[in-house]
Design an enzyme around this catalytic site. Structure first.
Site, PDB file in Angstrom:
ATOM      1  N   HIS A 110       0.837  -1.208   0.000  1.00 47.09           N
ATOM      2  CA  HIS A 110       0.000   0.000   0.000  1.00 47.09           C
ATOM      3  C   HIS A 110       0.876   1.264   0.000  1.00 47.09           C
ATOM      4  O   HIS A 110       0.699   2.158  -0.828  1.00 47.09           O
ATOM      5  CB  HIS A 110      -0.908  -0.015   1.232  1.00 47.09           C
ATOM      6  CG  HIS A 110      -1.858   1.133   1.309  1.00 47.09           C
ATOM      7  ND1 HIS A 110      -3.166   1.044   0.864  1.00 47.09           N
ATOM      8  CD2 HIS A 110      -1.707   2.409   1.758  1.00 47.09           C
ATOM      9  CE1 HIS A 110      -3.767   2.217   1.049  1.00 47.09           C
ATOM     10  NE2 HIS A 110      -2.899   3.072   1.597  1.00 47.09           N
ATOM     11  N   GLU A 111       1.845   1.313   0.897  1.00 48.65           N
ATOM     12  CA  GLU A 111       2.685   2.523   0.990  1.00 48.65           C
ATOM     13  C   GLU A 111       3.591   2.654  -0.234  1.00 48.65           C
ATOM     14  O   GLU A 111       3.803   3.768  -0.726  1.00 48.65           O
ATOM     15  CB  GLU A 111       3.500   2.527   2.294  1.00 48.65           C
ATOM     16  CG  GLU A 111       2.666   2.504   3.580  1.00 48.65           C
ATOM     17  CD  GLU A 111       1.590   3.594   3.671  1.00 48.65           C
ATOM     18  OE1 GLU A 111       1.691   4.622   2.983  1.00 48.65           O
ATOM     19  OE2 GLU A 111       0.622   3.400   4.435  1.00 48.65           O
ATOM     20  N   HIS A 122       1.697   4.264  -2.983  1.00 50.14           N
ATOM     21  CA  HIS A 122       1.639   5.728  -2.929  1.00 50.14           C
ATOM     22  C   HIS A 122       2.887   6.343  -3.556  1.00 50.14           C
ATOM     23  O   HIS A 122       2.804   7.320  -4.304  1.00 50.14           O
ATOM     24  CB  HIS A 122       1.508   6.217  -1.484  1.00 50.14           C
ATOM     25  CG  HIS A 122       0.124   6.061  -0.920  1.00 50.14           C
ATOM     26  ND1 HIS A 122      -1.006   6.414  -1.616  1.00 50.14           N
ATOM     27  CD2 HIS A 122      -0.313   5.597   0.289  1.00 50.14           C
ATOM     28  CE1 HIS A 122      -2.081   6.183  -0.873  1.00 50.14           C
ATOM     29  NE2 HIS A 122      -1.692   5.669   0.286  1.00 50.14           N
ATOM     30  N   CYS A 147      -8.823  -4.058  -3.605  1.00 48.87           N
ATOM     31  CA  CYS A 147      -7.492  -3.611  -4.036  1.00 48.87           C
ATOM     32  C   CYS A 147      -6.643  -3.269  -2.813  1.00 48.87           C
ATOM     33  O   CYS A 147      -7.143  -2.691  -1.841  1.00 48.87           O
ATOM     34  CB  CYS A 147      -7.635  -2.390  -4.945  1.00 48.87           C
ATOM     35  SG  CYS A 147      -6.056  -1.691  -5.445  1.00 48.87           S
ATOM     36  N   CYS A 178      -4.742  -0.243 -10.989  1.00 50.85           N
ATOM     37  CA  CYS A 178      -3.660   0.228 -10.107  1.00 50.85           C
ATOM     38  C   CYS A 178      -2.357  -0.499 -10.454  1.00 50.85           C
ATOM     39  O   CYS A 178      -1.276   0.108 -10.457  1.00 50.85           O
ATOM     40  CB  CYS A 178      -4.019  -0.009  -8.637  1.00 50.85           C
ATOM     41  SG  CYS A 178      -5.270   1.125  -8.018  1.00 50.85           S
TER      42      CYS A 178
END
Lengths: 183, 451
Positions: A124-125, A128, A140, A162
């Site tokens: 997730h990070e 980003h 997701c 994504c």
């Protein structure tokens, strides 16, 4: 990079997740950095913004992306806690293990469950830093999780749109490095 | 969708501002920060933000509540969330009274703030969508929306289609209710400018100064109350069409200003020194007899010739009675659907009444009559019984009782009534009264009749 001592399973899962999902190599660096400067005695938590700021200052030019791993609980002044924090489209992100462990909630430890959660939060990070923002698809890995039920519900992978953006960005790094691709 | 919305975080603590901004950016919002109330107000005057997070306690002479009050003055639609470290009932009440949407105590749960922001943005998205759909619904007109089999109308529609992609000025003439704006919109939406704005201004509805600022816009401080810069309708209609309804009613000064824009394609905002160039097609409309107005010196002939490049005259409904059944059925279908009534048609007896009626209010009056009949009728087919209000309002021939007044008073009343009925159209009023125009002007002057 690690902030203080991190468990082997946390570091292993972080490395494996990046290799499995993005096919990119990850090097673990023990910086020896002390996180105590970011400790808030009143809240008994670490200020995520301060740690991230120090990482940005340190970030070596040859690194496309730096993910910090920390065992302790993180916060930002406005919120009671955060699982992690990252710069959208920037090089640095940070993941905290504390709240991903069952022990934090006075429950019996579950190594498999922790590994799954850690993998999701690292991806997730990193997402980003690869310019992705929160995804509306709850499956997701980029969907926003404000509690463990949401973390456990989402899958350990990016949804197709994504994933496409993430891989394009990784390819751009491979081709010309972060600084060039950002230009 | 989220990137469209901007958020401003106002707090004197930099770390607080930056960390919340970073957290919200991960959610896809465009986030800016301000470190004082004054900085926030300055930013809000230059740019619009959907949500403001404002810390209650800030040094520097402007606290959260004061900041909130300033922002709400310029942006009443903005959602303002007051943040505080210490919750007290008094401050919460004060914040809500001044229009804060929410009041949150830091540190708060990530879920709480995420739900709050999502809820506000969801409402803003719906409001924006509603606005766009409403605009589309109200403003999309085509030639097929104009119902007519009258030869004059067919010719007019052919001309309208031919000139739709030109930039030439059009003057649409016709009595009130004949559908001048409908024709103007049809010209716009059938031409090259269809995707650009169509801006309508009713010149009769505004005073000279209001109309001037409405058309040309103004700079901050141009007059008392001009607290900010404002774009006028000419700028809004740039590369599109400006529809000036009731053009015959504008003042001599505005006539001169308008003539200048039509000739030069440039103008100045009120109080402004910067020349603004626009590409606007002007369609003007009037129910007034402009030739008479020129003869009387009330309307500039040079402006008339500028406007009258392409002239279209919409005949009154009484001159195209063959359209009445067609229009009646068109309105029944449209209105029955809108008001959710199962009315499908109009009977022969109903049509007879509609055909016999004089329709001084033209197509608009016919539409209103159909709506009234549909709303009050209990049948699937409208009959003469549903249109009794039309026959009741028209005095039957021979039943008129002469009032006990002098011949001069009677004449004055007859002239006033004719002018009212024709919406000030002297040519039509003279025709109704069976006298020529010069005689009518003479009588208007003699009896001092208001037009």
């Amino acid at each position: 990079m690690t902030w203080g001592e991190c468990s082997q399973e946390f570091m292993d899962e972080a490395r494996a997740s990046v290799a499995d999902e993005l096919g990119a190599p990850m090097t673990l660096v023990d910086t020896g950095f002390d996180s105590s400067f970011a400790f808030d005695a009143k809240r008994r938590q670490y200020n995520s913004g301060l740690l991230l700021h120090r990482m940005v200052e340190w970030c070596p030019p040859e690194a496309d992306c730096v993910i910090g791993l920390i065992e302790e609980d993180l916060f930002i002044p406005m919120l009671s806690f955060v699982y992690g924090q990252a710069q959208v489209g920037g090089p640095c992100g940070l993941v905290a293990a504390a709240r991903l462990r069952q022990e934090f909630y006075h429950m019996r430890g579950d190594a498999t469950l922790f590994r799954r959660r850690a993998r999701k939060e690292v991806l997730h990070e990193i997402g980003h830093t690869l310019t992705l923002v929160h995804c509306a698809d709850p499956q997701c890995v980029m969907s926003l999780a404000t509690g463990l039920p949401q973390v456990d519900r989402k899958s350990e992978t990016y949804c197709p749109p994504c994933r496409l953006i993430a891989l394009e960005q990784v390819q751009a790094w491979e081709h010309s490095g972060r600084k060039e691709s950002a230009r | 969708m989220k990137r469209h919305w901007k958020i401003l975080i106002v707090d004197d603590e930099e770390v607080m501002c930056e960390s919340l901004a970073a957290w919200l950016r991960e959610d896809g919002y465009t986030v800016e920060v301000a470190f004082s109330g004054r900085e926030a107000v300055a930013k809000a005057s230059k740019s619009e933000y959907a949500i403001y997070f404002v810390d209650l306690k800030m040094p520097g002479g402007m606290d959260g509540i004061e900041t909130l009050m300033h922002i709400r003055r310029t942006q009443p639609e903005a959602s303002i969330i007051i943040i505080t470290a210490y919750a007290t009932v008094d401050t919460a009440i004060a914040a809500m009274k001044e229009g804060a949407q929410e009041y949150i105590v830091k540190p708060c749960n990530p879920e709480e703030i995420s739900l709050l922001v999502n809820r506000i943005i969801k409402v803003k998205n719906l409001q924006r969508e509603n606005e766009i759909l409403r605009k589309k619904l109200n403003k999309h007109y085509e030639f097929r929306d104009i119902v007519s089999k009258n030869a004059k109308m067919q010719e007019l529609l052919r001309l309208a289609a031919d000139v739709s992609s030109l930039r030439s000025t059009v003057l649409i003439r016709g009595a009130s209710g004949t559908g001048k704006e409908l024709v103007a919109r049809a010209i716009h939406y059938s031409g090259d400018r269809a995707q650009k704005p169509f801006i309508a201004v009713s010149c009769a509805a505004l005073t000279e100064t209001l109309l001037e600022s409405e058309l040309f816009g103004y700079e901050k401080g141009a007059f008392t109350g001009a607290s900010g810069q404002s774009r006028g309708k000419f700028e809004m209609a740039d590369s599109g069409t400006l529809f000036l309804d009731e053009i015959g009613d504008i003042s001599p000064k505005l006539q001169a200003d308008l003539l200048r824009v039509l000739q030069e394609r440039t103008f100045y905002r009120l109080g402004g020194h910067q020349e603004i160039r626009v590409d606007v097609r002007v369609i003007a409309a009037t129910s007034v007899d402009l030739e008479s107005a020129i003869a009387e010196g009330r309307f500039r002939s040079d402006l008339f010739y500028r406007l009258n490049v392409i002239e279209m005259r919409i005949p009154p409904l009484r001159e195209r009675r063959e359209d009445i059944p067609l229009l009646a059925r068109h309105f029944i279908e449209k209105i029955a659907r809108e008001v959710n009534r199962e009315v499908a048609d109009v009977s022969e007896s109903g049509l007879r009444i509609l055909l016999d009626y004089d329709w001084p209010g033209n197509v608009r009056e016919l539409e209103n009559a159909i709506e009234r009949a549909i709303v009050t009728s209990r049948n699937r087919v409208l009959t003469d019984a549903d249109f009794t209000f039309l026959t009741r309002d028209t005095p039957a021939k021979g039943s008129w009782v002469l009032p006990n007044v002098s011949l001069a008073d009677l004449e004055k009343q007859a002239i006033s009534a004719a002018i009212r009925r024709t919406d000030g159209n002297i040519r039509e009023a003279a025709a109704c009264l069976g006298i020529d125009r010069s005689t009518l002007y003479d009588k208007i002057r003699r009896y001092d009749i208001q037009r």
